[in-house]
Design a protein around this motif. Structure first.
Motif, mmCIF file in Angstrom:
data_model
loop_
_atom_site.group_PDB
_atom_site.id
_atom_site.type_symbol
_atom_site.label_atom_id
_atom_site.label_comp_id
_atom_site.label_asym_id
_atom_site.label_seq_id
_atom_site.Cartn_x
_atom_site.Cartn_y
_atom_site.Cartn_z
ATOM 1 N N PRO A 24 0.798 -1.231 0.000
ATOM 2 C CA PRO A 24 0.000 0.000 0.000
ATOM 3 C C PRO A 24 0.829 1.279 0.000
ATOM 4 O O PRO A 24 0.421 2.279 -0.609
ATOM 5 N N THR A 25 1.987 1.280 0.667
ATOM 6 C CA THR A 25 2.795 2.503 0.718
ATOM 7 C C THR A 25 3.396 2.863 -0.646
ATOM 8 O O THR A 25 3.785 4.010 -0.870
ATOM 9 N N TRP A 26 3.497 1.907 -1.542
ATOM 10 C CA TRP A 26 4.059 2.160 -2.867
ATOM 11 C C TRP A 26 2.995 2.555 -3.890
ATOM 12 O O TRP A 26 3.325 3.036 -4.980
ATOM 13 N N ARG A 27 1.737 2.322 -3.574
ATOM 14 C CA ARG A 27 0.681 2.540 -4.555
ATOM 15 C C ARG A 27 0.551 3.989 -5.038
ATOM 16 O O ARG A 27 0.341 4.213 -6.231
ATOM 17 N N PRO A 28 0.666 4.990 -4.147
ATOM 18 C CA PRO A 28 0.608 6.367 -4.659
ATOM 19 C C PRO A 28 1.683 6.665 -5.695
ATOM 20 O O PRO A 28 1.438 7.402 -6.663
ATOM 21 N N TRP A 29 2.871 6.091 -5.505
ATOM 22 C CA TRP A 29 3.946 6.331 -6.472
ATOM 23 C C TRP A 29 3.674 5.614 -7.790
ATOM 24 O O TRP A 29 4.053 6.101 -8.860
ATOM 25 N N LEU A 30 3.003 4.457 -7.724
ATOM 26 C CA LEU A 30 2.601 3.784 -8.964
ATOM 27 C C LEU A 30 1.594 4.639 -9.726
ATOM 28 O O LEU A 30 1.702 4.790 -10.958
ATOM 29 N N LEU A 31 0.618 5.198 -9.029
ATOM 30 C CA LEU A 31 -0.373 6.052 -9.678
ATOM 31 C C LEU A 31 0.281 7.294 -10.278
ATOM 32 O O LEU A 31 -0.070 7.728 -11.383
ATOM 33 N N THR A 32 1.248 7.863 -9.556
ATOM 34 C CA THR A 32 1.976 9.017 -10.068
ATOM 35 C C THR A 32 2.751 8.664 -11.332
ATOM 36 O O THR A 32 2.723 9.388 -12.329
ATOM 37 N N ALA A 33 3.451 7.520 -11.282
ATOM 38 C CA ALA A 33 4.212 7.069 -12.451
ATOM 39 C C ALA A 33 3.289 6.775 -13.628
ATOM 40 O O ALA A 33 3.608 7.079 -14.786
ATOM 41 N N GLY A 34 2.112 6.197 -13.330
ATOM 42 C CA GLY A 34 1.149 5.917 -14.394
ATOM 43 C C GLY A 34 0.650 7.188 -15.054
ATOM 44 O O GLY A 34 0.532 7.253 -16.285
ATOM 45 N N GLY A 35 0.372 8.208 -14.256
ATOM 46 C CA GLY A 35 -0.041 9.492 -14.823
ATOM 47 C C GLY A 35 1.040 10.107 -15.679
ATOM 48 O O GLY A 35 0.765 10.652 -16.766
ATOM 49 N N CYS A 36 2.294 10.006 -15.223
ATOM 50 C CA CYS A 36 3.419 10.535 -16.019
ATOM 51 C C CYS A 36 3.549 9.794 -17.346
ATOM 52 O O CYS A 36 3.854 10.395 -18.382
ATOM 53 N N LEU A 37 3.313 8.480 -17.322
ATOM 54 C CA LEU A 37 3.389 7.694 -18.553
ATOM 55 C C LEU A 37 2.317 8.126 -19.544
ATOM 56 O O LEU A 37 2.566 8.232 -20.753
ATOM 57 N N LEU A 38 1.106 8.396 -19.054
ATOM 58 C CA LEU A 38 0.037 8.873 -19.935
ATOM 59 C C LEU A 38 0.405 10.217 -20.559
ATOM 60 O O LEU A 38 0.148 10.456 -21.739
ATOM 61 N N LEU A 39 0.999 11.104 -19.770
ATOM 62 C CA LEU A 39 1.421 12.404 -20.294
ATOM 63 C C LEU A 39 2.498 12.239 -21.353
ATOM 64 O O LEU A 39 2.453 12.879 -22.414
ATOM 65 N N ARG A 124 2.341 14.340 2.929
ATOM 66 C CA ARG A 124 1.301 14.136 1.936
ATOM 67 C C ARG A 124 1.795 14.347 0.512
ATOM 68 O O ARG A 124 0.996 14.543 -0.382
ATOM 69 N N MET A 125 3.097 14.339 0.309
ATOM 70 C CA MET A 125 3.602 14.564 -1.039
ATOM 71 C C MET A 125 3.149 13.454 -1.979
ATOM 72 O O MET A 125 2.661 13.720 -3.083
ATOM 73 N N ALA A 126 3.292 12.188 -1.552
ATOM 74 C CA ALA A 126 2.920 11.067 -2.409
ATOM 75 C C ALA A 126 1.433 11.093 -2.740
ATOM 76 O O ALA A 126 1.035 10.908 -3.893
ATOM 77 N N SER A 127 0.597 11.325 -1.727
ATOM 78 C CA SER A 127 -0.848 11.331 -1.967
ATOM 79 C C SER A 127 -1.263 12.538 -2.808
ATOM 80 O O SER A 127 -2.170 12.443 -3.640
ATOM 81 N N ARG A 150 -8.060 11.039 -0.792
ATOM 82 C CA ARG A 150 -7.119 10.454 0.165
ATOM 83 C C ARG A 150 -7.792 9.373 1.011
ATOM 84 O O ARG A 150 -7.201 8.316 1.273
ATOM 85 N N MET A 151 -9.019 9.607 1.419
ATOM 86 C CA MET A 151 -9.745 8.604 2.208
ATOM 87 C C MET A 151 -10.027 7.356 1.375
ATOM 88 O O MET A 151 -9.917 6.231 1.863
ATOM 89 N N GLU A 152 -10.385 7.552 0.097
ATOM 90 C CA GLU A 152 -10.621 6.400 -0.769
ATOM 91 C C GLU A 152 -9.345 5.587 -0.965
ATOM 92 O O GLU A 152 -9.368 4.352 -0.980
ATOM 93 N N ALA A 153 -8.216 6.274 -1.113
ATOM 94 C CA ALA A 153 -6.939 5.583 -1.307
ATOM 95 C C ALA A 153 -6.555 4.780 -0.069
ATOM 96 O O ALA A 153 -6.007 3.678 -0.178
#
Length: 372
Positions: A24-39, A124-127, A150-153
């Motif tokens: 779970p602690t790595w998931r925000p960074w995966l979402l961030t990386a995924g967004g960067c890949l889409l861009l 809260r940087m990652a979130s 944040r609550m959903e995550a």
């Protein structure tokens, strides 16, 4: 749109699988990386523009500034200037829209206005980054507030029934886009356009087809976004709720593009109404902002004024007319209210479907019987 491509479908599958394989602690960074890949897949100019925006947010929200209120105002002013520049370049210099930029500015506004400075010092940087770059809603929304995201995550868990509902919702979206909009409307019904040889009917049906295409395309992509987020165990707000069934203009804007309408209500309409106590002025101001958010052009400014004036008139009628409350008791009036609301919305499509104000006025003149 990206979600209809092979890349988009593979991206959804890969992101979902990796999301549940990672701690779970790595998931925000995966979402961030995924967004960067889409861009990056969209264009490097999108990456550069988003990088500049994120750097501005880091400057405003990162440190714990002493003059909190002043820095907050500077941050919001910077966002406003950046977005105005983006809209100006898109409208007058023919630049392609940067992926999701119109929606991320609304999220950025939420972060600055509701949380201000020192956010990153609170861990809260990652979130925050995953909130801004959340892949399901990166392209077309819906726009969610940071606290809700944040609550959903935090409570995201794999659940087979939830996954089943998510896939069903995504299927609805694909059916709206592929079958209803791209096949039925664009291929089959479009061939009938102009066959009636009746100018009024052709103009009206053209606007109706434009509105249906807009609704099916946009709500379809939102369905895919909501389903994709649900696959990740996260709920995002609804963006459409059968808007063409609305019985008043206020009801329409509670059903159409709901998250952006709520943003405009909370950050433009309500502050304006609190200061002026003038519903018409607040409505005009709010809808003008909403129009210019879509596009910096005379036609969208006119569209905003058109809807703002309509909202003001409906409010005055509901509040001050002695007949308003009595007529609501009759089914015939409720049907008439639905019909009149629908016609008003269809007429407004003349402004957004036309490349120029002159052409829009020509369409409105035809529909009003003033065109000879």
């Amino acid at each position: 749109m990206m979600w209809l491509s092979d890349f988009g479908m593979l991206f959804i599958i890969a992101t979902t699988v990796l999301y549940y394989l990672l701690p779970p602690t790595w998931r925000p960074w995966l979402l961030t990386a995924g967004g960067c890949l889409l861009l990056a897949h969209d264009s490097w100019t999108s990456v550069l523009v988003w990088t500049a925006l994120l750097a501005w947010l880091a400057l405003i929200c990162g440190p714990g500034w002493r003059r909190h209120a002043l820095v907050q105002k500077i941050g919001l002013a910077g966002l406003l200037i950046a977005f105005a520049g983006y809209q100006y370049a898109k409208a007058w210099q023919g630049l392609l829209p940067y992926l999701g930029f119109a929606f991320v500015t609304l999220k950025a506004w939420h972060l600055i206005a509701e949380h201000g400075t020192g956010a990153y010092r609170q861990g809260r940087m990652a979130s925050s980054l995953s909130y801004l770059l959340f892949p399901p809603t990166l392209l077309v929304g819906p726009v969610q507030r940071y606290d809700a995201f944040r609550m959903e995550a935090l409570r995201a868990r794999w659940d087979s029934q939830t996954a089943s509902r998510a896939l069903e919702r995504m299927l609805y979206g694909y059916c709206k886009i592929v079958l209803l909009a791209n096949f039925l409307l664009a291929n089959k019904l479009q061939s009938l356009h102009g066959l009636s040889t009746h100018v009024w009917l052709d103009t009206y049906l053209g606007l109706l087809a434009y509105g249906l295409d807009l609704y099916w395309q946009f709500s379809g992509y939102c369905d895919i976004a909501i389903g994709f987020a649900l696959l990740l165990g996260m709920r995002v707000p609804e963006n459409f709720n059968f808007p063409f069934a609305a019985r008043s203009l206020q009801d329409f804007w509670r059903r159409w593009h709901i998250t952006v309408s709520e943003w405009c209500r909370d950050f433009v309409f309500r502050p304006m109404f609190a200061r002026s106590n003038n519903y018409l002025a607040a409505s005009l101001c709010g809808m003008m902002v909403l129009g210019l958010w879509h596009e910096l052009s005379p036609r969208y400014l006119a569209w905003g004024l058109f809807h703002g004036a309509g909202l003001g008139v409906v409010h005055l009628w509901s509040k001050y007319s002695p007949l308003a409350e009595k007529l609501r008791q009759y089914k015939a009036w409720r049907v008439a209210s639905w019909f009149l609301t629908l016609q008003f919305v269809i007429l407004s499509f003349a402004l957004t479907s036309s490349p120029t104000i002159a052409e829009a006025i020509s369409k409105l003149a035809i529909l009003s019987g003033l065109h000879f």
